[in-house]
Write an enzyme that holds these catalytic residues in place. Sequence first.
Site, short mmCIF file in Angstrom:
data_model
loop_
_atom_site.label_atom_id
_atom_site.label_comp_id
_atom_site.label_asym_id
_atom_site.label_seq_id
_atom_site.Cartn_x
_atom_site.Cartn_y
_atom_site.Cartn_z
N ASP A 13 0.72 -1.28 -0.15
CA ASP A 13 0.13 -0.11 -0.13
C ASP A 13 0.87 1.38 0.10
O ASP A 13 0.36 2.35 0.67
CB ASP A 13 -1.06 -0.10 1.36
CG ASP A 13 -1.81 -1.32 1.29
OD1 ASP A 13 -2.27 -1.79 0.22
OD2 ASP A 13 -1.90 -1.67 2.45
N LYS A 16 1.68 2.11 -5.39
CA LYS A 16 2.21 1.32 -6.36
C LYS A 16 1.44 1.59 -7.50
O LYS A 16 1.62 1.87 -8.76
CB LYS A 16 2.41 -0.19 -6.27
CG LYS A 16 3.47 -0.41 -5.29
CD LYS A 16 3.75 -2.01 -5.01
CE LYS A 16 2.40 -2.58 -4.40
NZ LYS A 16 2.11 -2.18 -3.01
N GLY A 40 -4.58 -4.03 -3.73
CA GLY A 40 -5.65 -3.34 -3.69
C GLY A 40 -5.00 -2.29 -4.16
O GLY A 40 -4.16 -1.47 -3.18
N HIS A 41 -5.15 -1.59 -5.21
CA HIS A 41 -4.27 -0.51 -5.81
C HIS A 41 -5.33 0.81 -6.12
O HIS A 41 -6.21 0.43 -7.03
CB HIS A 41 -3.55 -0.72 -7.21
CG HIS A 41 -2.64 -2.04 -7.16
ND1 HIS A 41 -1.64 -2.01 -6.03
CD2 HIS A 41 -2.43 -2.81 -7.84
CE1 HIS A 41 -0.87 -3.37 -5.89
NE2 HIS A 41 -1.57 -3.73 -7.08
N GLN A 223 1.75 -6.57 -3.37
CA GLN A 223 2.34 -6.62 -2.15
C GLN A 223 3.48 -5.99 -2.09
O GLN A 223 3.75 -5.08 -2.57
CB GLN A 223 2.63 -8.09 -1.80
CG GLN A 223 1.15 -8.73 -1.58
CD GLN A 223 0.40 -8.94 -3.01
OE1 GLN A 223 0.81 -9.75 -3.72
NE2 GLN A 223 -0.94 -8.84 -3.05
N ARG A 302 -9.74 -3.21 6.18
CA ARG A 302 -9.20 -3.11 7.68
C ARG A 302 -8.60 -1.82 7.86
O ARG A 302 -7.95 -1.44 6.80
CB ARG A 302 -8.35 -4.35 7.90
CG ARG A 302 -8.93 -5.63 7.79
CD ARG A 302 -8.08 -6.83 7.91
NE ARG A 302 -7.36 -7.07 6.84
CZ ARG A 302 -6.44 -8.07 6.41
NH1 ARG A 302 -6.12 -8.66 7.47
NH2 ARG A 302 -5.88 -8.34 5.50
P1 GDP Z 1 -0.74 0.33 -3.69
O1 GDP Z 1 -1.41 -0.86 -3.12
O2 GDP Z 1 0.61 0.39 -3.30
O3 GDP Z 1 -1.13 0.60 -4.95
O4 GDP Z 1 -1.40 1.39 -2.70
P2 GDP Z 1 -3.07 1.56 -2.22
O5 GDP Z 1 -3.73 2.14 -3.32
O6 GDP Z 1 -3.64 0.38 -1.41
O7 GDP Z 1 -2.69 2.94 -1.09
C1 GDP Z 1 -2.19 3.79 -1.64
C2 GDP Z 1 -3.14 5.02 -0.99
O8 GDP Z 1 -2.50 6.26 -1.04
C3 GDP Z 1 -4.11 5.21 -2.24
O9 GDP Z 1 -5.19 5.74 -1.51
C4 GDP Z 1 -3.72 6.35 -2.99
O10 GDP Z 1 -4.62 7.05 -3.53
C5 GDP Z 1 -2.96 7.21 -1.93
N1 GDP Z 1 -1.78 7.98 -2.31
C6 GDP Z 1 -0.77 7.61 -3.23
N2 GDP Z 1 0.22 8.58 -3.31
C7 GDP Z 1 -0.17 9.30 -2.53
C8 GDP Z 1 0.27 10.66 -2.11
O11 GDP Z 1 1.54 10.91 -2.58
N3 GDP Z 1 -0.34 11.25 -1.05
C9 GDP Z 1 -1.42 11.02 -0.69
N4 GDP Z 1 -2.15 11.72 0.40
N5 GDP Z 1 -1.94 9.92 -0.95
C10 GDP Z 1 -1.29 9.13 -1.71
P1 IMO Z 2 -1.00 -4.50 -2.23
O1 IMO Z 2 -0.70 -4.65 -3.66
C1 IMO Z 2 -0.84 -4.97 2.06
C2 IMO Z 2 -1.04 -9.11 3.52
C3 IMO Z 2 -2.28 -9.50 4.21
C4 IMO Z 2 -1.74 -10.52 5.24
C5 IMO Z 2 -0.65 -11.09 4.37
C6 IMO Z 2 -0.99 -12.64 3.97
O2 IMO Z 2 -2.28 -3.62 -2.13
O3 IMO Z 2 0.36 -3.65 -1.56
P2 IMO Z 2 -2.37 -13.07 1.77
O4 IMO Z 2 -3.97 -12.85 1.59
O5 IMO Z 2 -1.59 -12.56 0.68
O6 IMO Z 2 -2.14 -14.38 1.93
O7 IMO Z 2 -2.29 -12.60 3.23
O8 IMO Z 2 -0.12 -10.10 3.49
N1 IMO Z 2 -1.07 -8.47 2.18
C7 IMO Z 2 -1.34 -7.30 1.82
N2 IMO Z 2 -1.02 -6.19 2.74
N3 IMO Z 2 -1.25 -4.71 0.78
C8 IMO Z 2 -1.35 -5.71 -0.07
O9 IMO Z 2 -1.30 -5.69 -1.31
C9 IMO Z 2 -1.39 -7.04 0.57
N4 IMO Z 2 -1.53 -8.47 0.02
C10 IMO Z 2 -1.47 -9.18 1.09
O10 IMO Z 2 -2.78 -8.38 5.02
O11 IMO Z 2 -1.04 -9.77 6.33
MG MG Z 3 -2.87 -1.56 -1.76
#
Ligand code: GDP
Ligand code: IMO
Ligand code: MG
Length: 430
Positions: A13, A16, A40-41, A223, A302
Site C-alpha cells: 500500500d 504502487k 488493492g491499488h 504486495q 481493515r
Molecule cells: P498500492 O497497493 O501500493 O497501489 O497502494 P494503495 O492504493 O493500497 O494505497 C495507497 C493510497 O495512498 C491510495 O489511497 C492512494 O490514492 C494514496 N496515495 C498515493 N500517493 C499518495 C500521495 O502522495 N499522497 C497522498 N495523500 N495519498 C497518496
Molecule cells: P498491495 O498490492 C498490504 C497481507 C495480508 C496478510 C498477508 C498475507 O495492495 O500492496 P495473503 O492474503 O496475501 O495470503 O495475506 O499479506 N497483504 C497485503 N498487505 N497490501 C497488500 O497488497 C497485501 N496483500 C497481502 O494483510 O498480512
Molecule cells: Mg494496496
Amino acid sequence: MPGVVLVGAQWGDEGKGKATDLLGSRVDYVVKFNGGNNAGHTVVIDDEKYALHLLPSGILSPGVVPVIANGVVVDIEVLFEELDALIERGVDVSRLLVSGSAHVIAPYHRTIDKVTERFLGKRRIGTTGRGIGPAYADKINRVGIRMWDLFDEKILRAKIEGSLDQKNHLLVKVYNRRAITVDETLEDLLRYAERLRPMVTDTAVELNKALDAGKNVLFEAGQATMLDVDHGTYPFVTSSSATAGGAVTGSGVGPTRIDSVIGVIKAYTTRVGEGPFPTELFDDKGELLRKTGGEYGVTTGRARRTGWYDSVIARYATRINGLTDIVLTKLDVLTGLEKVPVCVAYDVDGVRHDEMPTDQTAFHHAKPVYEELDGWWEDISRARSFEDLPKNAQAYVKALEEMSGTRISAIGVGPKRDEIIPVHDLIHSR
Ligand code: GDP
Ligand code: IMO
Ligand code: MG
C-alpha cells in the site's frame, strides 16, 4: 529496451498503483507478475477513483497492453467482475493478455484459506482470505490448475479430482466442513472458459518480443518486499515473490533485460494483518497518520497499522531489490507535525543493528532507534518542484535519501495524478 520493475519497499500500500499510472503514458506493457486479488491499488484520475485488485494498474492507461503473467494466481470470477466494472466505466480492456501458465484460484482455495486462519487462532497471519496461500501451495505441491487446463475438460476434471482428494479428507476430518465435489468445482471453473480463451497466450513470448522491438515494459509488483515469501517477515508474509527477482521468474523475461528497479516507499510506514512492525505507533500520532493518510485497506477495508518511517527497511529493500530509484509517496500526510521521528537503526536486546536482522526472534525484539527531524506546516499539495517544498520538508526528503542509499526520483504530495514532484526521469537505461 527499458524493462522497468516497480516494487513496494515496505509492507504494501505504498502507492504502487499511482506510481504505475504515472508511467502509464510512457510504457507499452504493464505486467503483473505475482500475487492475485489480495492486492488493492488505488488510482485517482481527475475526480474518478479506481480500485484494482487482480488487474495491473496499467489497464487504465490508454494504449498500454496489460498482462497477467505466469507468476500470478487468478480467481477467474474476480477477473471478470473487475473487467466488467471497468467496461461499465468506459475503460477499454480489450488488450488484456493472460498467461496460460498462470495458476487458478479455485473456490476450495478460498475455503481452505479461511478455515486455516480460523484454526490458527492467535497464530493467524491475517490473510486477505482470497485463497492466495492455498493456491500457491498447490502450485509448489504440483497439484495446481493452470489456465491452459481450462480448455481441456478431461484434463481439468482429472486435475480437480487429484487436488480435491486430499483436501476433502482435511476439510471433513480436521476442519469439520462438508466435502467439495468435483462437479461443482468443474462447473465453477468452466463458467468463464470461453470468454477467457482469446486472452490466454504465452505471455513470455509476447514480452520478450516486445523488449526485442525496443518497447517499454513495466513490471508492477503486488504486495511488497517485507511481505515477500523469501525476504519478508516470514511467516507473516504473502505466498509469492513480491521483490524484483519475482518479476523475472513471474514473467519469463531474463534478468539481463531489466534496466531499472523502482521502489515505492511511503514517507511513513503501514502494515495490514499480523506480524512484527518495529516503528508501529499505538498512540494519537498513529491515529493521526491513519486518519490523515486514509489508511484503510482497499481489499478488506481493515484499518492499517501505522508508524514512523523506517530507514533500516528502506536500506534492506534497496539491497534485496537492487533499487535504482525511489518514489517517495504521501509526504503531504506528514504536514503539521512539530517533529518527525525516523528510525535509523534497531536496538535488539541492547545491541545496535544498523541492518535488518533476518532472524525472526531478533526482529520481533527490535526496538527503533529514532532521530527526530524538524516538521513543516505549509500545505505542500501544490508543490510541483523540489524547490517548492518548505526547507524542512526538503531536508526530510534528503535525509531519507541518504539513509536509504537510493536516489529519490519522485515525491508524492497527494493522491491525484498530478500531485507529484518529478526529480529524476524514472525510465532510463542502466
Ligand atoms: P498500492 O497497493 O501500493 O497501489 O497502494 P494503495 O492504493 O493500497 O494505497 C495507497 C493510497 O495512498 C491510495 O489511497 C492512494 O490514492 C494514496 N496515495 C498515493 N500517493 C499518495 C500521495 O502522495 N499522497 C497522498 N495523500 N495519498 C497518496
Ligand atoms: P498491495 O498490492 C498490504 C497481507 C495480508 C496478510 C498477508 C498475507 O495492495 O500492496 P495473503 O492474503 O496475501 O495470503 O495475506 O499479506 N497483504 C497485503 N498487505 N497490501 C497488500 O497488497 C497485501 N496483500 C497481502 O494483510 O498480512
Ligand atoms: Mg494496496
